[in-house]
Design a protein around this motif. Sequence first.
Motif, PDB file in Angstrom:
ATOM      1  N   GLN A  16       6.096  -3.892  10.558  1.00  0.00           N
ATOM      2  CA  GLN A  16       6.830  -4.678   9.592  1.00  0.00           C
ATOM      3  C   GLN A  16       5.970  -5.630   8.879  1.00  0.00           C
ATOM      4  OE1 GLN A  16      10.360  -4.568   9.122  1.00  0.00           O
ATOM      5  NE2 GLN A  16      10.035  -2.530  10.478  1.00  0.00           N
ATOM      6  N   ASN A  17       4.781  -5.467   9.149  1.00  0.00           N
ATOM      7  CA  ASN A  17       3.791  -6.440   8.531  1.00  0.00           C
ATOM      8  C   ASN A  17       4.050  -6.245   6.974  1.00  0.00           C
ATOM      9  OD1 ASN A  17       1.521  -7.761   7.727  1.00  0.00           O
ATOM     10  ND2 ASN A  17       0.164  -6.854   9.204  1.00  0.00           N
ATOM     11  N   THR A  18       4.155  -7.359   6.217  1.00  0.00           N
ATOM     12  CA  THR A  18       4.170  -6.908   4.767  1.00  0.00           C
ATOM     13  C   THR A  18       2.560  -7.299   3.983  1.00  0.00           C
ATOM     14  OG1 THR A  18       4.605  -9.458   4.375  1.00  0.00           O
ATOM     15  CG2 THR A  18       6.538  -7.886   4.654  1.00  0.00           C
ATOM     16  N   ALA A  19       1.981  -7.639   4.900  1.00  0.00           N
ATOM     17  CA  ALA A  19       0.347  -7.872   4.293  1.00  0.00           C
ATOM     18  C   ALA A  19      -0.259  -6.407   4.727  1.00  0.00           C
ATOM     19  CB  ALA A  19      -0.291  -8.955   4.856  1.00  0.00           C
ATOM     20  N   CYS A  20      -0.108  -5.505   3.985  1.00  0.00           N
ATOM     21  CA  CYS A  20      -0.984  -4.262   3.891  1.00  0.00           C
ATOM     22  C   CYS A  20      -1.224  -3.726   2.563  1.00  0.00           C
ATOM     23  CB  CYS A  20       0.169  -3.344   4.914  1.00  0.00           C
ATOM     24  SG  CYS A  20       1.764  -2.769   4.189  1.00  0.00           S
ATOM     25  N   VAL A  21      -1.602  -2.510   2.690  1.00  0.00           N
ATOM     26  CA  VAL A  21      -2.125  -1.456   1.488  1.00  0.00           C
ATOM     27  C   VAL A  21      -1.254  -0.178   1.605  1.00  0.00           C
ATOM     28  CG1 VAL A  21      -4.204  -2.714   0.901  1.00  0.00           C
ATOM     29  CG2 VAL A  21      -3.948  -0.532   2.130  1.00  0.00           C
ATOM     30  N   GLU A  22      -1.053   0.483   0.253  1.00  0.00           N
ATOM     31  CA  GLU A  22      -0.412   1.683   0.373  1.00  0.00           C
ATOM     32  C   GLU A  22      -1.540   2.632  -0.268  1.00  0.00           C
ATOM     33  OE1 GLU A  22       4.129   1.053  -0.164  1.00  0.00           O
ATOM     34  OE2 GLU A  22       2.874   0.774  -2.230  1.00  0.00           O
ATOM     35  N   VAL A  23      -1.565   3.754   0.139  1.00  0.00           N
ATOM     36  CA  VAL A  23      -2.654   4.441  -0.174  1.00  0.00           C
ATOM     37  C   VAL A  23      -1.943   5.913  -1.060  1.00  0.00           C
ATOM     38  CG1 VAL A  23      -4.355   6.178   0.625  1.00  0.00           C
ATOM     39  CG2 VAL A  23      -4.083   4.217   1.617  1.00  0.00           C
ATOM     40  N   GLY A  24      -2.428   6.277  -2.133  1.00  0.00           N
ATOM     41  CA  GLY A  24      -1.612   7.258  -2.870  1.00  0.00           C
ATOM     42  C   GLY A  24      -2.982   8.440  -3.100  1.00  0.00           C
ATOM     43  N   ARG A  25      -2.356   9.663  -3.383  1.00  0.00           N
ATOM     44  CA  ARG A  25      -3.429  10.786  -3.808  1.00  0.00           C
ATOM     45  C   ARG A  25      -3.277  10.797  -5.134  1.00  0.00           C
ATOM     46  NH1 ARG A  25      -3.124  15.693   0.215  1.00  0.00           N
ATOM     47  NH2 ARG A  25      -3.425  14.504   2.321  1.00  0.00           N
ATOM     48  N   ILE A  26      -4.780  11.207  -5.909  1.00  0.00           N
ATOM     49  CA  ILE A  26      -5.079  11.504  -7.080  1.00  0.00           C
ATOM     50  C   ILE A  26      -5.940  12.690  -7.051  1.00  0.00           C
ATOM     51  CG2 ILE A  26      -4.716   9.229  -8.022  1.00  0.00           C
ATOM     52  CD1 ILE A  26      -7.896   8.900  -8.077  1.00  0.00           C
ATOM     53  N   THR A  30      -8.553   9.064  -3.933  1.00  0.00           N
ATOM     54  CA  THR A  30      -7.639   8.046  -3.526  1.00  0.00           C
ATOM     55  C   THR A  30      -7.171   6.852  -4.276  1.00  0.00           C
ATOM     56  OG1 THR A  30      -8.188   9.196  -1.346  1.00  0.00           O
ATOM     57  CG2 THR A  30      -6.871   7.001  -1.339  1.00  0.00           C
ATOM     58  N   ALA A  31      -6.008   6.614  -4.285  1.00  0.00           N
ATOM     59  CA  ALA A  31      -5.708   5.483  -4.851  1.00  0.00           C
ATOM     60  C   ALA A  31      -5.259   4.292  -3.739  1.00  0.00           C
ATOM     61  CB  ALA A  31      -4.444   5.546  -6.135  1.00  0.00           C
ATOM     62  N   VAL A  32      -5.554   3.033  -4.218  1.00  0.00           N
ATOM     63  CA  VAL A  32      -4.955   2.221  -3.344  1.00  0.00           C
ATOM     64  C   VAL A  32      -4.354   0.747  -3.899  1.00  0.00           C
ATOM     65  CG1 VAL A  32      -5.909   0.333  -1.392  1.00  0.00           C
ATOM     66  CG2 VAL A  32      -6.917   2.719  -1.576  1.00  0.00           C
ATOM     67  N   ARG A  33      -3.187   0.254  -3.371  1.00  0.00           N
ATOM     68  CA  ARG A  33      -2.595  -0.867  -4.036  1.00  0.00           C
ATOM     69  C   ARG A  33      -1.991  -1.661  -3.002  1.00  0.00           C
ATOM     70  NH1 ARG A  33       2.955   1.915  -6.650  1.00  0.00           N
ATOM     71  NH2 ARG A  33       3.871   2.183  -4.566  1.00  0.00           N
ATOM     72  N   THR A  44      -8.907   2.717  -7.457  1.00  0.00           N
ATOM     73  CA  THR A  44      -9.393   4.580  -7.428  1.00  0.00           C
ATOM     74  C   THR A  44     -10.771   4.492  -6.792  1.00  0.00           C
ATOM     75  OG1 THR A  44     -10.043   5.007  -9.651  1.00  0.00           O
ATOM     76  CG2 THR A  44      -7.791   5.234  -8.993  1.00  0.00           C
ATOM     77  N   THR A  45     -10.822   5.717  -6.104  1.00  0.00           N
ATOM     78  CA  THR A  45     -11.863   6.086  -5.290  1.00  0.00           C
ATOM     79  C   THR A  45     -12.057   7.795  -5.292  1.00  0.00           C
ATOM     80  OG1 THR A  45     -11.251   6.220  -3.093  1.00  0.00           O
ATOM     81  CG2 THR A  45     -12.117   4.121  -3.655  1.00  0.00           C
ATOM     82  N   ASP A  46     -13.347   7.880  -5.417  1.00  0.00           N
ATOM     83  CA  ASP A  46     -13.569   9.498  -5.371  1.00  0.00           C
ATOM     84  C   ASP A  46     -13.335  10.030  -3.652  1.00  0.00           C
ATOM     85  OD1 ASP A  46     -16.126   9.245  -4.108  1.00  0.00           O
ATOM     86  OD2 ASP A  46     -17.025   9.540  -6.058  1.00  0.00           O
ATOM     87  N   HIS A  47     -13.526  11.096  -3.503  1.00  0.00           N
ATOM     88  CA  HIS A  47     -13.440  11.644  -2.036  1.00  0.00           C
ATOM     89  C   HIS A  47     -14.508  11.100  -1.425  1.00  0.00           C
ATOM     90  CE1 HIS A  47     -10.112  14.076  -2.875  1.00  0.00           C
ATOM     91  NE2 HIS A  47     -10.646  14.763  -3.976  1.00  0.00           N
ATOM     92  N   ALA A  48     -15.733  11.011  -2.003  1.00  0.00           N
ATOM     93  CA  ALA A  48     -17.035  10.569  -0.887  1.00  0.00           C
ATOM     94  C   ALA A  48     -17.054   9.099  -0.823  1.00  0.00           C
ATOM     95  CB  ALA A  48     -18.195  10.833  -1.828  1.00  0.00           C
ATOM     96  N   GLN A  49     -16.358   8.368  -1.484  1.00  0.00           N
ATOM     97  CA  GLN A  49     -16.142   7.007  -1.386  1.00  0.00           C
ATOM     98  C   GLN A  49     -15.234   6.524  -0.239  1.00  0.00           C
ATOM     99  OE1 GLN A  49     -15.429   6.001  -5.454  1.00  0.00           O
ATOM    100  NE2 GLN A  49     -17.164   5.023  -5.986  1.00  0.00           N
ATOM    101  N   SER A  51     -13.853   8.533   1.975  1.00  0.00           N
ATOM    102  CA  SER A  51     -14.468   9.113   3.164  1.00  0.00           C
ATOM    103  C   SER A  51     -15.607   7.957   3.690  1.00  0.00           C
ATOM    104  CB  SER A  51     -15.275  10.563   3.168  1.00  0.00           C
ATOM    105  OG  SER A  51     -15.844  10.781   4.435  1.00  0.00           O
ATOM    106  N   ALA A  52     -16.403   7.528   3.408  1.00  0.00           N
ATOM    107  CA  ALA A  52     -17.504   6.654   3.655  1.00  0.00           C
ATOM    108  C   ALA A  52     -16.467   5.311   4.044  1.00  0.00           C
ATOM    109  CB  ALA A  52     -18.293   6.217   2.480  1.00  0.00           C
ATOM    110  N   PHE A  53     -15.662   4.974   3.326  1.00  0.00           N
ATOM    111  CA  PHE A  53     -14.964   3.787   3.783  1.00  0.00           C
ATOM    112  C   PHE A  53     -14.237   3.963   5.105  1.00  0.00           C
ATOM    113  CE2 PHE A  53     -10.546   1.413   3.277  1.00  0.00           C
ATOM    114  CZ  PHE A  53     -11.047   0.260   3.583  1.00  0.00           C
ATOM    115  N   ILE A  54     -13.641   5.004   5.312  1.00  0.00           N
ATOM    116  CA  ILE A  54     -12.757   5.607   6.411  1.00  0.00           C
ATOM    117  C   ILE A  54     -13.616   5.618   7.827  1.00  0.00           C
ATOM    118  CG2 ILE A  54     -11.370   7.144   7.771  1.00  0.00           C
ATOM    119  CD1 ILE A  54      -9.909   5.630   5.676  1.00  0.00           C
TER     120      ILE A  54
END
Length: 64
Positions: A16-26, A30-33, A44-49, A51-54
């Motif tokens: 129920q936490n409202t302070a979060c992000v959503e992830v979308g595919r491009i 990946t896109a984050v908002r 937006t990030t590319d696949h390598a970026q 993957s490194a973040f995760i």
Amino acid sequence: MTKQPTSWRKSSRSGQNTACVEVGRIDDGTAVRDSKNRTAGHLTTDHAQWSAFITAIKDGRFEH
């Protein structure tokens, strides 16, 4: 190259936490908002970026 995400999802761990992000595919990554302000745009990030973040999260590099 599509920069508009085809779908968005929020982590199941956010609960129920409202302070979060959503992830979308491009086409090329990946896109984050902010889930609280969906109309503000997205990052937006590319696949390598993404993957490194995760990997950094899993390695605990952002822990205090």
